[in-house]
Write a protein that holds these residues in place. Structure first.
Motif, PDB file in Angstrom:
ATOM      1  N   VAL A  29      51.560 -41.797 -16.250  1.00 43.78           N
ATOM      2  CA  VAL A  29      51.984 -40.690 -17.101  1.00 43.78           C
ATOM      3  C   VAL A  29      50.673 -39.855 -17.139  1.00 43.78           C
ATOM      4  N   ARG A  30      50.588 -38.566 -16.748  1.00 44.96           N
ATOM      5  CA  ARG A  30      49.419 -37.575 -16.899  1.00 44.96           C
ATOM      6  C   ARG A  30      49.577 -36.594 -18.093  1.00 44.96           C
ATOM      7  N   VAL A  31      48.617 -36.519 -18.798  1.00 47.80           N
ATOM      8  CA  VAL A  31      48.809 -35.406 -19.869  1.00 47.80           C
ATOM      9  C   VAL A  31      47.359 -34.801 -20.013  1.00 47.80           C
ATOM     10  N   HIS A  32      47.505 -33.858 -20.752  1.00 39.82           N
ATOM     11  CA  HIS A  32      45.927 -33.038 -21.195  1.00 39.82           C
ATOM     12  C   HIS A  32      46.003 -33.243 -22.649  1.00 39.82           C
ATOM     13  N   GLY A  33      46.901 -32.683 -23.565  1.00 42.10           N
ATOM     14  CA  GLY A  33      46.914 -33.207 -24.877  1.00 42.10           C
ATOM     15  C   GLY A  33      48.411 -32.919 -25.303  1.00 42.10           C
ATOM     16  N   THR A  34      48.746 -33.990 -25.817  1.00 43.56           N
ATOM     17  CA  THR A  34      50.385 -34.035 -26.190  1.00 43.56           C
ATOM     18  C   THR A  34      50.631 -35.223 -26.944  1.00 43.56           C
ATOM     19  N   SER A  35      51.671 -35.364 -27.548  1.00 42.61           N
ATOM     20  CA  SER A  35      52.302 -36.634 -28.237  1.00 42.61           C
ATOM     21  C   SER A  35      53.541 -37.137 -27.404  1.00 42.61           C
ATOM     22  N   PHE A  36      53.597 -38.560 -27.121  1.00 39.54           N
ATOM     23  CA  PHE A  36      54.492 -39.032 -26.360  1.00 39.54           C
ATOM     24  C   PHE A  36      54.564 -40.456 -26.303  1.00 39.54           C
ATOM     25  N   ASN A  37      55.576 -41.321 -26.115  1.00 37.82           N
ATOM     26  CA  ASN A  37      56.019 -42.477 -26.098  1.00 37.82           C
ATOM     27  C   ASN A  37      56.223 -43.171 -25.040  1.00 37.82           C
ATOM     28  N   VAL A  38      55.667 -44.243 -24.504  1.00 33.15           N
ATOM     29  CA  VAL A  38      55.862 -44.949 -22.913  1.00 33.15           C
ATOM     30  C   VAL A  38      56.407 -46.288 -23.529  1.00 33.15           C
ATOM     31  N   SER A  39      57.506 -46.785 -22.899  1.00 30.08           N
ATOM     32  CA  SER A  39      57.984 -48.094 -23.146  1.00 30.08           C
ATOM     33  C   SER A  39      57.678 -48.750 -21.581  1.00 30.08           C
ATOM     34  N   ALA A  40      56.996 -49.759 -21.412  1.00 37.09           N
ATOM     35  CA  ALA A  40      56.952 -50.285 -20.147  1.00 37.09           C
ATOM     36  C   ALA A  40      56.671 -51.938 -20.352  1.00 37.09           C
ATOM     37  N   TYR A  41      57.497 -52.536 -20.933  1.00 34.01           N
ATOM     38  CA  TYR A  41      57.474 -54.052 -21.148  1.00 34.01           C
ATOM     39  C   TYR A  41      57.928 -54.532 -19.717  1.00 34.01           C
ATOM     40  N   THR A  42      57.222 -55.544 -19.336  1.00 33.84           N
ATOM     41  CA  THR A  42      56.968 -56.460 -17.991  1.00 33.84           C
ATOM     42  C   THR A  42      58.433 -56.654 -17.954  1.00 33.84           C
ATOM     43  N   GLU A  43      59.206 -57.356 -18.764  1.00 36.38           N
ATOM     44  CA  GLU A  43      60.445 -58.005 -18.842  1.00 36.38           C
ATOM     45  C   GLU A  43      61.686 -57.091 -18.814  1.00 36.38           C
ATOM     46  N   ASP A  44      61.249 -55.793 -19.072  1.00 40.04           N
ATOM     47  CA  ASP A  44      62.466 -54.747 -19.050  1.00 40.04           C
ATOM     48  C   ASP A  44      62.678 -54.397 -17.554  1.00 40.04           C
ATOM     49  N   LYS A  45      63.978 -53.674 -17.268  1.00 43.77           N
ATOM     50  CA  LYS A  45      64.389 -53.429 -16.021  1.00 43.77           C
ATOM     51  C   LYS A  45      63.814 -51.871 -15.702  1.00 43.77           C
ATOM     52  N   SER A  46      63.377 -51.202 -16.824  1.00 43.73           N
ATOM     53  CA  SER A  46      62.874 -49.843 -16.669  1.00 43.73           C
ATOM     54  C   SER A  46      62.038 -49.390 -17.572  1.00 43.73           C
ATOM     55  N   ILE A  47      61.296 -48.334 -17.121  1.00 47.28           N
ATOM     56  CA  ILE A  47      60.131 -47.825 -17.874  1.00 47.28           C
ATOM     57  C   ILE A  47      60.838 -46.351 -18.573  1.00 47.28           C
ATOM     58  N   THR A  48      60.517 -46.187 -19.871  1.00 52.40           N
ATOM     59  CA  THR A  48      60.956 -45.069 -20.664  1.00 52.40           C
ATOM     60  C   THR A  48      59.882 -44.291 -21.228  1.00 52.40           C
ATOM     61  N   VAL A  49      59.932 -42.925 -20.985  1.00 56.86           N
ATOM     62  CA  VAL A  49      59.013 -41.977 -21.245  1.00 56.86           C
ATOM     63  C   VAL A  49      59.533 -40.837 -22.149  1.00 56.86           C
TER      64      VAL A  49
ATOM     65  N   THR B  68      50.576 -52.172 -21.025  1.00 57.01           N
ATOM     66  CA  THR B  68      51.525 -53.394 -20.653  1.00 57.01           C
ATOM     67  C   THR B  68      52.408 -53.591 -22.128  1.00 57.01           C
ATOM     68  N   GLY B  69      53.675 -52.763 -22.036  1.00 59.12           N
ATOM     69  CA  GLY B  69      54.560 -53.067 -23.260  1.00 59.12           C
ATOM     70  C   GLY B  69      55.039 -51.474 -23.838  1.00 59.12           C
ATOM     71  N   GLU B  70      54.680 -51.227 -25.042  1.00 60.76           N
ATOM     72  CA  GLU B  70      55.036 -49.847 -25.732  1.00 60.76           C
ATOM     73  C   GLU B  70      53.916 -49.218 -26.511  1.00 60.76           C
ATOM     74  N   ALA B  71      53.655 -47.972 -26.534  1.00 61.79           N
ATOM     75  CA  ALA B  71      53.025 -47.232 -27.127  1.00 61.79           C
ATOM     76  C   ALA B  71      53.320 -46.001 -27.377  1.00 61.79           C
ATOM     77  N   PHE B  72      52.915 -45.308 -28.548  1.00 62.34           N
ATOM     78  CA  PHE B  72      52.934 -44.094 -28.890  1.00 62.34           C
ATOM     79  C   PHE B  72      51.381 -43.308 -28.689  1.00 62.34           C
ATOM     80  N   PHE B  73      51.271 -42.061 -28.084  1.00 61.18           N
ATOM     81  CA  PHE B  73      49.941 -41.479 -27.968  1.00 61.18           C
ATOM     82  C   PHE B  73      50.131 -40.013 -28.411  1.00 61.18           C
ATOM     83  N   ASP B  74      48.779 -39.966 -29.359  1.00 59.16           N
ATOM     84  CA  ASP B  74      48.949 -38.524 -29.785  1.00 59.16           C
ATOM     85  C   ASP B  74      47.495 -38.028 -29.210  1.00 59.16           C
ATOM     86  N   VAL B  75      47.484 -37.500 -27.976  1.00 58.71           N
ATOM     87  CA  VAL B  75      46.181 -37.426 -27.285  1.00 58.71           C
ATOM     88  C   VAL B  75      45.653 -36.087 -27.681  1.00 58.71           C
ATOM     89  N   GLU B  76      44.146 -36.271 -27.714  1.00 61.73           N
ATOM     90  CA  GLU B  76      43.169 -35.199 -27.926  1.00 61.73           C
ATOM     91  C   GLU B  76      43.030 -34.401 -26.682  1.00 61.73           C
TER      92      GLU B  76
END
Length: 353
Positions: A193-213, A169-177
């Motif tokens: 959002v499905r990954v195997h090993g990668t770096s990406f950002n997800v912004s999914a704040y409850t109050e925002d009208k959209s989700i950004t990847v 809930t909110g925003e996070a940057f992931f560096d996935v093993e």
């Protein structure tokens, strides 16, 4: 005379353009100006921005960068100096403000005890408090950066799981093993959002009208479970960004952008690139933990800026000196339950002199 702080001199410079300096402030300004040619060049640059902002109209296309370069050339000995380099225009042309400034209020790591953690049976929940960032390391070696006001819930161990699923809930940057046998899934309110090993950002704040990847490297897929079946919505390649509209369910690629807009926050940067004043207000509000109200008359303006290691007041001072905008900060108040309200920032149009 004692040294004046950068924050204080910006306030004094701004007041000088409105001819509202006290005698002591004028003395401080005169001392600062006489201390170096660098300071004189900065002052002339700020004054040009102030004057242009007052005369700005919808069809103007002002090349402030060229004007500042001309000012530096006139002052001399400026080629090796670092300096504010803004450009500002009004949409329907464009509005750009390039600030080499910084923002140090709030890159706090959980390693130093600033993350709020709640352990539930078999699960752990980490929250980045408002105005801070939190970094954590998951059981599989995946690194996660949580942005201000965000929460991540995840298993204490992925050992007995078929997949590595976390809830954001909110925003996070992931560096996935990397683990091809055990996919990593970020679950949000509207999409996974499905990954195997990668770096990406997800912004999914409850109050925002959209989700950004935003995908930095590797590959991710966006998916949604519907009627018991998992449906793939989109697949991203490196340097691609998409937005999912929560209401319409449509997915739109973001093309005119810089990746640092979406990932810079984990390194202590707030980056804007042609963003509306509404977006600027929302992101500054989260970053500084303030409520921001924007006058409708400012709605057409867009900004490009990189902010690092700077207080809220300094950012607002520089923005107001480079645009037809002014601001007022209302201090936090003590509520009846002994908690404090957020500070409030009101952005309005400058009155013509």
């Amino acid at each position: 005379m004692k040294l004046v702080k950068n924050k204080e001199i910006l306030k004094i410079i701004s007041k000088s353009f409105d001819k509202k300096l006290t005698a002591s402030e004028q003395e401080v300004l005169n001392h600062w100006l006489s201390s170096s040619d660098d300071n004189k060049a900065k002052y002339e640059g700020y004054r040009y921005l102030w004057e242009q902002a007052e005369t700005l109209v919808s069809h103007d296309d002002i090349d402030v960068e060229a004007a500042l370069l001309k000012t530096k050339a006139q002052i001399g000995d400026f080629k090796k100096k670092r300096f504010l380099q803004p450009a500002f225009v009004k949409i329907a042309a464009s509005v750009a403000l390039l600030l080499s400034i910084g923002l140090g209020s709030g890159y706090l790591l959980s390693d130093y005890g600033f993350g709020k953690e709640n352990t539930i049976t078999g699960f752990q929940q980490v929250e980045a408090m408002h105005g801070t960032n939190t970094k954590l390391l998951l059981d599989d070696g995946t690194s996660v950066w949580l942005n201000s006001g965000s929460t991540l819930r995840f298993p204490v161990s992925f050992g007995n799981e078929d997949e590595r699923r976390v809830v954001l809930t909110g925003e996070a940057f992931f560096d996935v093993e990397k683990n091809m046998d055990k996919p990593f899934i970020v679950q949000t309110s509207d999409v996974d959002v499905r990954v195997h090993g990668t770096s990406f950002n997800v912004s999914a704040y409850t109050e925002d009208k959209s989700i950004t990847v935003a995908l930095v490297e590797g590959k991710v897929t966006l998916e949604k479970e519907q009627e018991g079946e998992v449906r793939q919505l989109a697949e991203l390649k490196p340097d691609q960004v998409v937005m999912l509209d929560k209401e319409s369910r449509s997915i739109v690629p973001v093309t005119d952008m810089k990746m640092k807009q979406f990932t810079g926050w984990k390194d202590g940067l707030v980056v804007f690139y042609g963003d509306s004043i509404t977006t600027v207000a929302q992101r500054l509000g989260k970053w500084y933990n303030v409520e921001v109200d924007v006058e409708k008359a400012l709605g057409d303006y867009r900004f490009t800026a990189t902010i690092q290691n700077e207080s809220l007041e300094q950012v607002l001072d520089l923005l107001s000196m480079s645009s037809p905008m002014t601001y007022k900060i209302i201090p936090a108040k003590l509520n009846e339950d002994k908690t404090f309200s957020q500070r409030k920032v009101i952005l309005t149009t400058k009155k013509r002199r």
